[in-house]
Every structure is written in structure tokens, then in C-alpha cells.
Design a protein around this motif. Structure first.
Motif, short mmCIF file in Angstrom:
data_model
loop_
_atom_site.label_atom_id
_atom_site.label_comp_id
_atom_site.label_asym_id
_atom_site.label_seq_id
_atom_site.Cartn_x
_atom_site.Cartn_y
_atom_site.Cartn_z
N LEU A 1 38.69 40.16 38.80
CA LEU A 1 39.87 40.02 37.95
C LEU A 1 40.14 38.56 37.63
O LEU A 1 40.54 38.22 36.51
CB LEU A 1 41.08 40.63 38.66
CG LEU A 1 42.31 40.83 37.78
CD1 LEU A 1 42.02 41.82 36.69
CD2 LEU A 1 43.48 41.32 38.63
N SER B 1 37.97 37.46 34.86
CA SER B 1 38.43 38.02 33.60
C SER B 1 39.66 37.28 33.10
O SER B 1 39.76 36.97 31.91
CB SER B 1 38.78 39.51 33.78
OG SER B 1 37.64 40.22 34.17
N LEU C 1 40.17 35.20 29.59
CA LEU C 1 41.18 35.60 28.61
C LEU C 1 42.30 34.57 28.48
O LEU C 1 43.22 34.76 27.70
CB LEU C 1 41.80 36.95 28.99
CG LEU C 1 40.86 38.13 28.84
CD1 LEU C 1 41.48 39.39 29.41
CD2 LEU C 1 40.50 38.35 27.39
N ALA D 1 30.68 38.97 28.72
CA ALA D 1 31.69 39.79 29.41
C ALA D 1 32.18 40.85 28.42
O ALA D 1 33.30 40.77 27.95
CB ALA D 1 32.83 38.94 29.90
N THR E 1 35.32 43.14 29.52
CA THR E 1 36.59 42.42 29.56
C THR E 1 37.18 42.29 28.16
O THR E 1 38.34 42.63 27.91
CB THR E 1 36.36 41.01 30.14
OG1 THR E 1 35.63 41.15 31.34
CG2 THR E 1 37.67 40.31 30.37
N PHE E 2 36.35 41.79 27.22
CA PHE E 2 36.91 41.47 25.91
C PHE E 2 37.19 42.71 25.09
O PHE E 2 38.22 42.80 24.42
CB PHE E 2 35.96 40.53 25.17
CG PHE E 2 36.07 39.13 25.66
CD1 PHE E 2 37.22 38.40 25.43
CD2 PHE E 2 35.04 38.54 26.36
CE1 PHE E 2 37.34 37.11 25.88
CE2 PHE E 2 35.15 37.26 26.82
CZ PHE E 2 36.31 36.53 26.58
N ALA F 1 40.31 44.19 26.39
CA ALA F 1 41.47 43.39 26.01
C ALA F 1 41.84 43.65 24.55
O ALA F 1 43.02 43.83 24.21
CB ALA F 1 41.18 41.91 26.23
#
Lengths: 249, 256
Positions: free
Chosen positions: A12, A15, A19, A210, A213-214, A217
């Protein structure tokens, strides 16, 4: 509190760093993309509503030729994938504009991605909006319009004071659907290279590897847009329904 | 037929024909023979992607709708979240998440590469099919929720009173009644699904849209492949509409 979470789940923290809003993180890029998406969606939806109003009035009150041409427009746009329409309108629109400019003696211009995106998605939205608004206008009881006429209002006044307020509650569910489609259709502009949310996300994802993650998001950003606008439309609908006792569709 | 014979329509049809003749003569179509085989392959791929994804998607949509309409909260809530999630995010993003996201996970699990499934997982189409099916399931789950709710409760109670088992009520009464009510909506949604299929070209699935893009990149001819492609999709959408109209005529008979 975050530190505890990071300890429990090391991935996390990575990530969150990816971000973050300041430069090594890509958060600012995503937000800029989201803002671009929102602007295009708003522009396209507005343009679509304008085209839709004109189209609905044309379908209901226009001459036979207007009606047939509008039928062709709505049928073609609703049957051909948006992606192809975007490419066709984008190339053809730039071409025609530059030919017109050339004929007038101006130099060719590069159309900005923003204007092209709004224009193209607006034309697509217009076709759906035409059908939504036509249905809603048709559902307004004729007696109300005749009564307004009998009071001496002219056509514009009747439309503004009677037809629009009476049809809005009926049109709003369809229009709110259209708005949701508009926010999601902006993703298609990624394919013609306009840097809205989806394309920014893909660039961030492929340069950091990643992907999850993206994309997650970006999904969350889209979801926020959708859920907030659903709320807003629900609120507007409740407001406009107040005068309609039995009109629950 | 008479509708077509009004004077203004005859003029419009004449204009359209003139436009078609002009397009056939003045535009470049010499690339068609070279790409015909690839085009047929692409068309076939679009067709089976559409048929399979609507089939799988609908099979998922029925339980999703049922869970939301009549299921216990444990099932209804996840089903609702799933539908909201799918309907609230762009399909393109979902396709990329599934293709690139799952693809980026595989290197962590070496046994996947050695399994028998790897030759399939290495290709792009399973991800395309998965994304398209989930998308259709999400939208239709919502449609089916409304459909199951719209069947009058008395019918189900009557069937129970006649001694139908729960499964029989569902199979013989509830599902057919719900289907008959939403067939027009499903037809429209299937056309939308057709219009979503070109998105899988972005993850290297060569369907009909990807073929047209390749023509454009190889030959620098912009309009002709796109116009032909638009016509192909128009015909495709027309066929879907006709098919659903026939289905409606068959299923609407029992609707009282």
C-alpha cells in the motif's frame, strides 16, 4: 493511522507513493486527466442537449424532408460504434474546416483535441438526446399547450413556459443516463490521443508497471464522478417533479 | 412500400443513390481484394465475440438480477455493487485493467506459465471476452432486476398454489415473463454491446475494426475503410434489431 496500515500491508505504501500529488507520484496527472474528462463531458452534454432540442423540435414539427434526414441521423449515430464516428468526424471535420479555410485564403489550423472531442461526442450525444427529448415533449398533454396558445402566448413562449417545464421531469431520467454515457465516452478519446483520464492513467501505468494501482485509481475517480452526478440528478429530478402530482413515470 | 413512394422520399433516395455511385466511382476501393480475407476473419471474430459475450453475460445477469430483486441481503448487496461498479466506469478502462493488470500479475506465479492453460492465456481474446461478458452482465443485471420485479406477484403465488416447485416457478413462470417484458430493452443493449466490441482492438484482438485500422495505417487511405466499416456495423445492428423483433413476437404472445 496510515503508518499502521502500511505496516500491515507493505504494497500500500508503494501505491500511495505512486499516486501522490507531488512529481514522483502521478496523482496530479490523473487529476488533470479527470478535469479534462469532466470538461469534455460537460461540453459534449451541453452541445448534445442543444442538438437534441433542435432535433426533437424538427422531428415533431419539421417538414417531411427534415424529419427523414433527422431519422437518418439518429439511426446512423445510434447504430455505428462511437469509436468509428469519432475517427470519421475527427478526420472529416478537420479536413472540411481546413478546406473551407483554404478556400477563404487562410492557412490551415490544427484543431485542438478538446474542441474536437467536445464536437464529436456532442454530435453523438445529440442523436440520443433527440430521441429522449422527442419522447418527453410528445408526452406533454396537448391540452396544456392548447390552453397556453389560447391565452395568446406565441410559439417561443409556449415552449419556454409550458413545454419545457412540463417535459423536464419526463426527460430527466433519460438525460441523466446520457450524462453518465458522456462521462464514460470521454475515455474513447484516449484512442485518438487526447490526454484525458484513461490515457493519462495508461501512460502512468505503463511507465511504472503498476497497472493495477493506476487502473483501480482511475476507476475510483470515474466511479466518484458517476455516483456524485447520480445524486445531483436525483436531486434535480425531485425538484422538478414537485409540480407533477401523478406524473411519476 | 407506399411509405417509400412519397415524392420527397423519392428525391432523397435518388440523392442517396447518386452519393453512393459517386463514392463507388470517385473514392479508392482497390485495397478491398487485398484485405478481403483478413476482413472476413475480423468479421467472424467480431461475431463470435458478440455472441459469446452476450451469452455468458446474460447467463451471469440472470442470477445478478434475481439476487437484487429477491435475494437475501448477503447476495443482493454484492450484486448491486458489481452492477454499480461496471456501469460506473468506462469499458475501455475495464478492458485495460483486465488485460494489462492480470498480465502484470502472471510473472509472480511461475506455475501459470507451465500450466496447460498458458497457450490460451498468452493470447488477448480471453481477456477481451472476459471484459465484454462482465460488462454485459453488469448492465443486464440491472435490467433483469427490474424485469423480475415487474412480474406480478400473484402469478408466482398462483403457481406455488398449483404445487409448482420453486425451481419450476422460476423456470416456467418467472423467467419467461420477465424475459418477455425486457426483450425490447435487451435488443437495444445488444446493439450497444456490438458497438463496444471495437474497443478490444486496443488490446490487439484483430476484429473487424482492427482490420480497418490496419488498412488505414498500411495505405494511408482514411475515409474509405471507415465508411465501409460504418456500413458493416449498420447492417450488423439491423440484423440484431430484426432478430430481437422476431424473438419479441414469439415471446410476447403469453404476456397478459
Amino acid at each position: 493511522m496510515l503508518d499502521g496500515l502500511f505496516q500491515a500491508w507493505p504494497g500500500l505504501e508503494a501505491s500511495a507513493a505512486l499516486l501522490s500529488l507531488s512529481p514522483p507520484g502521478w496523482g496530479a496527472n490523473l487529476l488533470r486527466g479527470a478535469a479534462n474528462s469532466l470538461i469534455i463531458a460537460l461540453g459534449a452534454f451541453g452541445l448534445g442537449c442543444a442538438i437534441g432540442t433542435a432535433g426533437a423540435l424538427g422531428k415533431l414539427g419539421g417538414g417531411p424532408v427534415t424529419r427523414d434526414l433527422l431519422a437518418v441521423y439518429t439511426t446512423v449515430v445510434r447504430a455505428v460504434p462511437e469509436l468509428i464516428l469519432i475517427l470519421l468526424l475527427y478526420y472529416a471535420g478537420t479536413d472540411l474546416l481546413n478546406q473551407a479555410l483554404g478556400a477563404l485564403g487562410y492557412r490551415p489550423v490544427e484543431i485542438s483535441g478538446l474542441a474536437a472531442g467536445i464536437g464529436v461526442l456532442g454530435v453523438v450525444q445529440g442523436a440520443y438526446a433527440t430521441e429522449v427529448l422527442r419522447g418527453a415533449i410528445q408526452a406533454v398533454p396537448r391540452g396544456q399547450i392548447e390552453a397556453a396558445r389560447a391565452y395568446g402566448m406565441n410559439a417561443v413562449q409556449v415552449f419556454r413556459r409550458v413545454t419545457v417545464p412540463a417535459m423536464l421531469p419526463l426527460a430527466l431520467p433519460g438525460l441523466s443516463n446520457l450524462w453518465l454515457i458522456a462521462t464514460k465516452d470521454t475515455a474513447l478519446l484516449a484512442i485518438v490521443g487526447f490526454s484525458e483520464l484513461t490515457l493519462e492513467t495508461r501512460q502512468a501505468a505503463s511507465s511504472t508497471r503498476a497497472y493495477f494501482t493506476f487502473f483501480l485509481a482511475a476507476g475510483a475517480l470515474y466511479l466518484i464522478m458517476t455516483l456524485v452526478s447520480a445524486r445531483v440528478f436525483g436531486w434535480i429530478e425531485a425538484r422538478y417533479r414537485r409540480g407533477h402530482a401523478g406524473a411519476r413515470a | 412500400m407506399r411509405a417509400l413512394l412519397q415524392p420527397h422520399r423519392l428525391v432523397l433516395i435518388g440523392l442517396a443513390l447518386a452519393l453512393a455511385v459517386w463514392a463507388a466511382v470517385a473514392l479508392r476501393w482497390d485495397w478491398i481484394p487485398r484485405y478481403a480475407a483478413l476482413g472476413a476473419e475480423g468479421l467472424w471474430r467480431t461475431t463470435w465475440l458478440l455472441v459469446l459475450s452476450t451469452g455468458i453475460g446474460f447467463a451471469l445477469a440472470v442470477p445478478l438480477g434475481l439476487a437484487q430483486a429477491a435475494g437475501p441481503r448477503v447476495l443482493a448487496l454484492p450484486a448491486r455493487w458489481f452492477c454499480t461498479l461496471i456501469r460506473g466506469t468506462p469499458l475501455l478502462l475495464q478492458i485495460w485493467l483486465i488485460y494489462y493488470g492480470l498480465g502484470s500479475l502472471f510473472p509472480q506465479y511461475p506455475w501459470i506459465r507451465h500450466s496447460d492453460l498458458w497457450p490460451i492465456l498468452r493470447q488477448a481474446w480471453p481477456y477481451a471476452l472476459l471484459a465484454l461478458s462482465l460488462s454485459y452482465a453488469g448492465y443486464e443485471g440491472e435490467v433483469m432486476r427490474g424485469a423480475f420485479r415487474s412480474v406480478p406477484h400473484g402469478q408466482l403465488e398462483a403457481a406455488r398454489a398449483y404445487g409448482f416447485s420453486r425451481l419450476a416457478v422460476f423456470r416456467r413462470i418467472w423467467l419467461p415473463q420477465a424475459l418477455a417484458r425486457v426483450l425490447p430493452t435487451l435488443g437495444g443493449e445488444t446493439v450497444l454491446q456490438l458497438k463496444s466490441t471495437p474497443l478490444v482492438a486496443t488490446i490487439t484482438v484483430i476484429e473487424i475494426y482492427a482490420v480497418a485500422s490496419r488498412v488505414r495505417q498500411d495505405t494511408f487511405i482514411i475515409y474509405e475503410p471507415l465508411i465501409l466499416l460504418a456500413l458493416v456495423y449498420l447492417v450488423f445492428a439491423g440484423l440484431i434489431v430484426l432478430a430481437f423483433r422476431r424473438l419479441e413476437r414469439r415471446f410476447a404472445r403469453g404476456l397478459g
